[in-house]
Scaffold this motif. Structure first.
Motif, PDB file in Angstrom:
ATOM      1  N   PHE A 158      82.951  51.271  52.536  1.00 21.56           N
ATOM      2  CA  PHE A 158      83.248  49.847  52.623  1.00 21.56           C
ATOM      3  C   PHE A 158      81.966  49.037  52.430  1.00 21.56           C
ATOM      4  CE2 PHE A 158      87.001  51.320  55.155  1.00 21.56           C
ATOM      5  CZ  PHE A 158      87.981  50.747  54.361  1.00 21.56           C
ATOM      6  N   TYR A 159      82.121  47.717  52.231  1.00 24.45           N
ATOM      7  CA  TYR A 159      80.977  46.838  51.989  1.00 24.45           C
ATOM      8  C   TYR A 159      79.934  46.913  53.108  1.00 24.45           C
ATOM      9  CZ  TYR A 159      82.655  43.617  55.571  1.00 24.45           C
ATOM     10  OH  TYR A 159      83.029  43.076  56.772  1.00 24.45           O
ATOM     11  N   ASN A 160      80.389  47.222  54.329  1.00 25.41           N
ATOM     12  CA  ASN A 160      79.483  47.277  55.479  1.00 25.41           C
ATOM     13  C   ASN A 160      78.995  48.683  55.790  1.00 25.41           C
ATOM     14  OD1 ASN A 160      81.841  48.374  56.419  1.00 25.41           O
ATOM     15  ND2 ASN A 160      82.125  46.939  58.118  1.00 25.41           N
ATOM     16  N   GLY A 161      79.294  49.639  54.920  1.00 25.93           N
ATOM     17  CA  GLY A 161      78.791  50.991  55.097  1.00 25.93           C
ATOM     18  C   GLY A 161      79.683  51.916  55.888  1.00 25.93           C
ATOM     19  N   LYS A 162      80.848  51.443  56.289  1.00 27.17           N
ATOM     20  CA  LYS A 162      81.753  52.311  57.033  1.00 27.17           C
ATOM     21  C   LYS A 162      82.509  53.241  56.087  1.00 27.17           C
ATOM     22  CE  LYS A 162      82.453  49.444  61.139  1.00 27.17           C
ATOM     23  NZ  LYS A 162      83.442  48.802  62.046  1.00 27.17           N
ATOM     24  N   ILE A 163      82.859  54.407  56.600  1.00 23.63           N
ATOM     25  CA  ILE A 163      83.524  55.430  55.807  1.00 23.63           C
ATOM     26  C   ILE A 163      84.934  54.986  55.425  1.00 23.63           C
ATOM     27  CG2 ILE A 163      84.537  56.715  57.740  1.00 23.63           C
ATOM     28  CD1 ILE A 163      82.768  58.414  54.832  1.00 23.63           C
ATOM     29  N   THR A 164      85.393  55.373  54.253  1.00 24.97           N
ATOM     30  CA  THR A 164      86.747  55.061  53.809  1.00 24.97           C
ATOM     31  C   THR A 164      87.591  56.330  53.767  1.00 24.97           C
ATOM     32  OG1 THR A 164      86.235  55.410  51.465  1.00 24.97           O
ATOM     33  CG2 THR A 164      85.887  53.182  52.356  1.00 24.97           C
ATOM     34  N   GLN A 165      88.889  56.148  53.704  1.00 26.00           N
ATOM     35  CA  GLN A 165      89.781  57.301  53.565  1.00 26.00           C
ATOM     36  C   GLN A 165      89.559  57.994  52.235  1.00 26.00           C
ATOM     37  OE1 GLN A 165      91.860  58.477  56.063  1.00 26.00           O
ATOM     38  NE2 GLN A 165      91.960  60.248  54.693  1.00 26.00           N
ATOM     39  N   ASP A 166      89.196  57.234  51.210  1.00 28.17           N
ATOM     40  CA  ASP A 166      88.888  57.838  49.908  1.00 28.17           C
ATOM     41  C   ASP A 166      87.786  58.889  50.044  1.00 28.17           C
ATOM     42  OD1 ASP A 166      90.723  56.441  48.413  1.00 28.17           O
ATOM     43  OD2 ASP A 166      89.324  54.886  47.782  1.00 28.17           O
ATOM     44  N   GLU A 167      86.733  58.557  50.803  1.00 26.66           N
ATOM     45  CA  GLU A 167      85.636  59.504  50.986  1.00 26.66           C
ATOM     46  C   GLU A 167      86.077  60.712  51.802  1.00 26.66           C
ATOM     47  OE1 GLU A 167      81.412  57.498  51.207  1.00 26.66           O
ATOM     48  OE2 GLU A 167      82.866  56.265  52.290  1.00 26.66           O
ATOM     49  N   LEU A 168      86.873  60.476  52.824  1.00 27.59           N
ATOM     50  CA  LEU A 168      87.364  61.600  53.628  1.00 27.59           C
ATOM     51  C   LEU A 168      88.196  62.544  52.767  1.00 27.59           C
ATOM     52  CD1 LEU A 168      88.367  59.748  56.924  1.00 27.59           C
ATOM     53  CD2 LEU A 168      86.305  61.109  56.502  1.00 27.59           C
ATOM     54  N   ASN A 169      89.020  61.985  51.899  1.00 32.81           N
ATOM     55  CA  ASN A 169      89.832  62.823  50.999  1.00 32.81           C
ATOM     56  C   ASN A 169      88.938  63.618  50.043  1.00 32.81           C
ATOM     57  OD1 ASN A 169      92.094  61.696  52.190  1.00 32.81           O
ATOM     58  ND2 ASN A 169      92.486  60.257  50.533  1.00 32.81           N
ATOM     59  N   TYR A 170      87.891  62.978  49.569  1.00 30.23           N
ATOM     60  CA  TYR A 170      86.943  63.613  48.642  1.00 30.23           C
ATOM     61  C   TYR A 170      86.280  64.822  49.290  1.00 30.23           C
ATOM     62  CZ  TYR A 170      82.217  63.900  46.504  1.00 30.23           C
ATOM     63  OH  TYR A 170      81.027  64.313  45.963  1.00 30.23           O
ATOM     64  N   PHE A 171      85.803  64.660  50.521  1.00 29.43           N
ATOM     65  CA  PHE A 171      85.149  65.777  51.199  1.00 29.43           C
ATOM     66  C   PHE A 171      86.159  66.842  51.629  1.00 29.43           C
ATOM     67  CE2 PHE A 171      81.669  62.688  51.670  1.00 29.43           C
ATOM     68  CZ  PHE A 171      80.605  63.487  51.280  1.00 29.43           C
ATOM     69  N   ALA A 172      87.347  66.420  52.038  1.00 32.59           N
ATOM     70  CA  ALA A 172      88.371  67.384  52.453  1.00 32.59           C
ATOM     71  C   ALA A 172      88.728  68.324  51.314  1.00 32.59           C
ATOM     72  CB  ALA A 172      89.608  66.646  52.945  1.00 32.59           C
ATOM     73  N   ALA A 173      88.757  67.806  50.086  1.00 30.18           N
ATOM     74  CA  ALA A 173      89.121  68.621  48.928  1.00 30.18           C
ATOM     75  C   ALA A 173      88.088  69.701  48.636  1.00 30.18           C
ATOM     76  CB  ALA A 173      89.301  67.727  47.698  1.00 30.18           C
ATOM     77  N   ARG A 174      86.865  69.533  49.156  1.00 30.96           N
ATOM     78  CA  ARG A 174      85.778  70.446  48.833  1.00 30.96           C
ATOM     79  C   ARG A 174      85.250  71.203  50.044  1.00 30.96           C
ATOM     80  NH1 ARG A 174      86.395  66.288  45.738  1.00 30.96           N
ATOM     81  NH2 ARG A 174      86.084  66.579  43.489  1.00 30.96           N
TER      82      ARG A 174
END
Length: 395
Positions: free
Chosen positions: A33-49
């Motif tokens: 996010f604009y303030n540096g907080k984690i997004t669900q998109d990033e969590l999905n990205y790491f979960a896949a790997r």
């Protein structure tokens, strides 16, 4: 399952054990996010790997508000980031991988636009040569230098509280830790500048602060890694002998050293007569005292095995894990024939790559990704810097 060295476990000196020697390299996602907080998109990205590698290093997180380098960047600068960071650590660790939070201050590799009107900061008021359009930074005051050191400690405390297994200091790719060590960007006359020993004071002070934080807050073993770029191409600038000296100096103060290169076969960018691989030079310098992570252009198992034969203790894979999230699992199943070494634009959503990261890859890194169709085969970075290294040099 093939009998590969990189599938064997590795134990660090502090007792932490990885299930294998594959590390997911830190890669910019542009997806926070604009303030540096984690997004669900990033969590999905790491979960896949998360299922395959023994260790995953996150995309870089800034430790200070004035250390933000780009939009969509993760932050660990405030306690309000903790809930998201806890989710990130848990996502990475769900299948047994160790989670490492990479932390940094971008220094002069930022813009006043990214910093919401603030002038970027650095060791000295000297603009970076690459990219050529970056503005001249403001030299940090001594008390600001001390504050950033404390910020690295506070970020480490948050990483511990969030459940990470370690932090990696991003001292590579021409960011602030490297800026203080470089005679190109550090021309200070106070205690933080001068000869090589004095320019090393800031990185060593950060390591000391982080180490003390780990000793104070970590109840279990916790890793401290340091990432380095082997050399700079500017004059004056860091040369291989300087970075080898850095590695030898810190090898007993950190748990691993992580190289940053576009190819594990890289030789010196500044001395064309030097044909010894940089990986071998660092392996010999630290002499098995601390694990060395090699990186760069590992696509197939034979590349990973060759890297270990060349002196690496751990193999970091970046771009290939974007194209093939289940790389390790396929190797373990003996299904190497199905490993993808190219990427279709049409597959990126399925691969857990967010829209923001898709645009970033297409616009800034198309030349390194092996995109299809009509894409260019990624260049050989044995004799040149890759775009993600923060500078440009070809032999």
């Amino acid at each position: 399952m093939a009998n590969y060295q990189f599938l064997e476990p590795l134990q660090f000196n502090n007792g932490i054990t990885l299930k294998n020697k594959i590390v997911m390299a830190p890669m910019t996602t542009m997806s926070s996010f604009y303030n540096g907080k984690i997004t669900q998109d990033e969590l999905n990205y790491f979960a896949a790997r998360a299922g395959g590698p023994g260790m995953i290093v996150t995309s870089v997180a800034n430790v200070s508000d004035n250390g933000k380098g780009f939009e969509g960047e993760l932050s660990v600068a405030h306690d309000e980031m903790l809930p998201g960071l806890k989710n990130l650590a848990a996502t990475i660790k769900k299948d047994g991988a160790k989670a490492i939070l990479q932390i940094f201050n971008a220094g002069r590799k930022s813009t006043s636009q990214v910093l919401r009107g603030e002038t970027p900061v650095s060791a000295s008021a000297i603009a970076a040569e690459f990219p050529p359009d970056l503005e001249t930074p403001r030299a940090l005051e001594e008390e600001e230098v001390e504050q950033i050191i404390k910020d690295f400690g506070a970020a480490t405390r948050r990483a511990i509280q969030a459940g990470f297994d370690g932090v990696e200091l991003h001292g590579a790719n021409t960011y602030l830790l490297q800026q203080f060590y470089s005679a190109n960007s550090n021309q200070r006359s106070d205690e933080w500048g001068g000869d090589r020993e004095k320019r090393l004071r800031f990185p060593l002070a950060v390591i000391k602060e982080v180490t003390e934080t780990i000793e104070k807050y970590a109840t279990d073993s916790f890793l401290l890694g340091y990432r380095i770029s082997p050399e700079e191409v500017e004059t004056p600038g860091i040369r291989l002998e300087d970075t080898l000296y850095l590695a030898e100096t810190i090898k007993k103060q950190v748990d691993y050293i992580h190289l940053s290169m576009g190819s594990y076969k890289r030789t010196s960018l500044n001395d064309e007569t030097d044909t010894t691989p940089i990986l071998k030079k660092f392996a010999e310098k630290i002499a098995d005292e601390v694990p060395l992570i090699g990186v760069g252009s590992v696509d197939l198992p034979k590349d990973a095995e060759e890297m270990i034969d060349g002196g690496a203790d751990l193999v970091a894979i970046g771009r290939e894990l974007l194209r093939e999230p289940r790389w390790v699992e396929k190797v373990m199943m003996g299904d190497e024939a199905s490993i993808r070494t190219t990427m279709s634009f049409a597959d990126m959503e399925e691969l857990g790559i967010s829209g923001a990261m898709q645009t970033y890859l297409k616009e800034s890194f198309a030349s390194v990704m092996n995109f299809t169709p009509n894409g260019e085969q990624a260049e050989n970075y044995q004799n040149q810097a890759a775009p993600m290294e923060g500078f440009e040099k070809k032999l």
